[in-house]
Design a protein around this motif. Structure first.
Motif, PDB file in Angstrom:
ATOM      1  N   ILE A 186       0.852  -1.188   0.000  1.00 26.90           N
ATOM      2  CA  ILE A 186       0.000   0.000   0.000  1.00 26.90           C
ATOM      3  C   ILE A 186       0.888   1.237   0.000  1.00 26.90           C
ATOM      4  N   VAL A 187       0.549   2.198  -0.851  1.00 29.82           N
ATOM      5  CA  VAL A 187       1.252   3.474  -0.889  1.00 29.82           C
ATOM      6  C   VAL A 187       0.259   4.575  -0.554  1.00 29.82           C
ATOM      7  N   HIS A 188       0.655   5.494   0.299  1.00 29.21           N
ATOM      8  CA  HIS A 188      -0.201   6.633   0.617  1.00 29.21           C
ATOM      9  C   HIS A 188       0.009   7.729  -0.413  1.00 29.21           C
ATOM     10  N   MET A 189      -1.082   8.144  -1.021  1.00 27.99           N
ATOM     11  CA  MET A 189      -1.071   9.140  -2.084  1.00 27.99           C
ATOM     12  C   MET A 189      -1.520  10.483  -1.501  1.00 27.99           C
ATOM     13  N   LYS A 190      -0.573  11.392  -1.391  1.00 28.76           N
ATOM     14  CA  LYS A 190      -0.839  12.730  -0.859  1.00 28.76           C
ATOM     15  C   LYS A 190       0.025  13.712  -1.621  1.00 28.76           C
ATOM     16  N   ASP A 191      -0.522  14.883  -1.890  1.00 32.92           N
ATOM     17  CA  ASP A 191       0.201  15.868  -2.695  1.00 32.92           C
ATOM     18  C   ASP A 191       0.815  16.957  -1.816  1.00 32.92           C
ATOM     19  N   PHE A 192       1.843  17.592  -2.357  1.00 28.41           N
ATOM     20  CA  PHE A 192       2.629  18.576  -1.609  1.00 28.41           C
ATOM     21  C   PHE A 192       2.984  19.737  -2.524  1.00 28.41           C
ATOM     22  N   ILE A 193       2.948  20.938  -1.966  1.00 33.12           N
ATOM     23  CA  ILE A 193       3.409  22.103  -2.704  1.00 33.12           C
ATOM     24  C   ILE A 193       4.440  22.829  -1.850  1.00 33.12           C
ATOM     25  N   SER A 194       5.557  23.179  -2.440  1.00 31.77           N
ATOM     26  CA  SER A 194       6.664  23.773  -1.690  1.00 31.77           C
ATOM     27  C   SER A 194       6.452  25.271  -1.486  1.00 31.77           C
ATOM     28  N   GLY A 195       7.320  25.847  -0.652  1.00 33.39           N
ATOM     29  CA  GLY A 195       7.284  27.283  -0.414  1.00 33.39           C
ATOM     30  C   GLY A 195       6.746  27.677   0.940  1.00 33.39           C
ATOM     31  N   PHE A 196       6.377  26.668   1.765  1.00 35.12           N
ATOM     32  CA  PHE A 196       5.836  26.940   3.088  1.00 35.12           C
ATOM     33  C   PHE A 196       6.628  26.158   4.130  1.00 35.12           C
ATOM     34  N   GLU A 197       6.453  26.503   5.385  1.00 33.81           N
ATOM     35  CA  GLU A 197       7.106  25.770   6.457  1.00 33.81           C
ATOM     36  C   GLU A 197       6.587  24.331   6.487  1.00 33.81           C
TER      37      GLU A 197
END
Length: 255
Positions: A186-197
């Protein structure tokens, strides 16, 4: 296999909704299109009612997140719960902060290996989910997840890599995840956007398809590497959680 038969949802995403309206939550999960879920506790509900409604809305449990301390103190209870919900793929969900030390990681590995030694012959798979600490802390020159999943006398712990935390830790999720080929059901699919703490999940955690994670490449790797379920986990959302889960679900289908 159609990709829709491999998309699951981690019920941690709807933890608040489960506390307020269990049946309504499961109905909406079903209506989105999900047929597979990961459990993350009962959220104040009777396990019998949780199981009844899972069955009513045709939601199959394909993974279970278990509190860290229970692997140390309640293995028999874990086994009973796993049999009750018909799922033998169980993960230590999060190594508690007091155990995020060399001694704590060593104790965690020992407990998980002992669990695997006892339960593998019964068809269980014991794994570790990775939050943030797994990727930049090291023990014996190994990242925490690698240290804990390294085999001992032929016994291995499965990995449950999380695309958000891999990217948040500053790694290329597509390259980093390859080390878990064949041992990440199982892989957890979650998205990320940079530029924040790092701690600013209100901004750096976004809906799948709205950030920087290369989900197409993750799925291509997964289809060649034994991944059974791509599990959407949305810790929080800027809009209605079911709208977010639906958008993420259809984004993965479209890939």
């Amino acid at each position: 296999m159609d990709i829709k038969d491999k998309i699951a949802v981690q019920l941690y995403s709807v933890r608040k909704e489960m506390e307020q309206d269990l049946e309504g939550t499961f109905k909406k999960i079903h209506d989105v299109g999900f047929r597979f879920v990961q459990l993350d506790g009962m959220r104040g509900n009777d396990p019998a009612e949780v199981l009844r409604l899972l069955n009513k809305y045709e939601l199959k449990v394909v993974g279970m997140h278990i509190k860290h301390d229970r692997f140390m103190n309640d293995l028999e209870g874990i086994v009973s719960e796993a049999y009750y919900f018909g799922c033998k793929t169980i993960f230590d969900k999060y190594i508690e902060e007091e155990d995020q030390t060399t001694a704590g990681y060593q104790a965690t590995k020992k407990a998980l290996i002992q669990a695997a030694q006892k339960l593998t012959e019964l068809g269980f798979r014991i794994g570790l989910h990775n939050p943030e600490y797994d990727f930049n802390e090291q023990i014996n020159g190994r990242y925490v997840m690698d240290f804990i999943t390294d085999p001992v006398n032929g016994i291995s712990i499965y990995a449950e890599p999380d695309t958000y935390w891999i990217r948040a830790a500053g790694h290329d999720e597509v390259e980093f995840i390859k080390r878990y080929s064949g041992r990440a059901p199982i892989v957890h699919m979650k998205d990320f956007i940079s530029g924040f703490e790092l701690e600013d999940m209100d901004h750096n955690l976004v809906e799948i398809g709205q950030g920087e994670v290369n989900f197409r490449a993750i799925i291509e790797w997964g289809e060649a590497s034994g991944v059974e379920y791509y599990c959407i986990e949305q810790d929080r959302s800027k809009r209605n959680m079911f709208e977010t889960l639906e958008a993420s679900y259809h984004y993965l289908l479209a890939l």
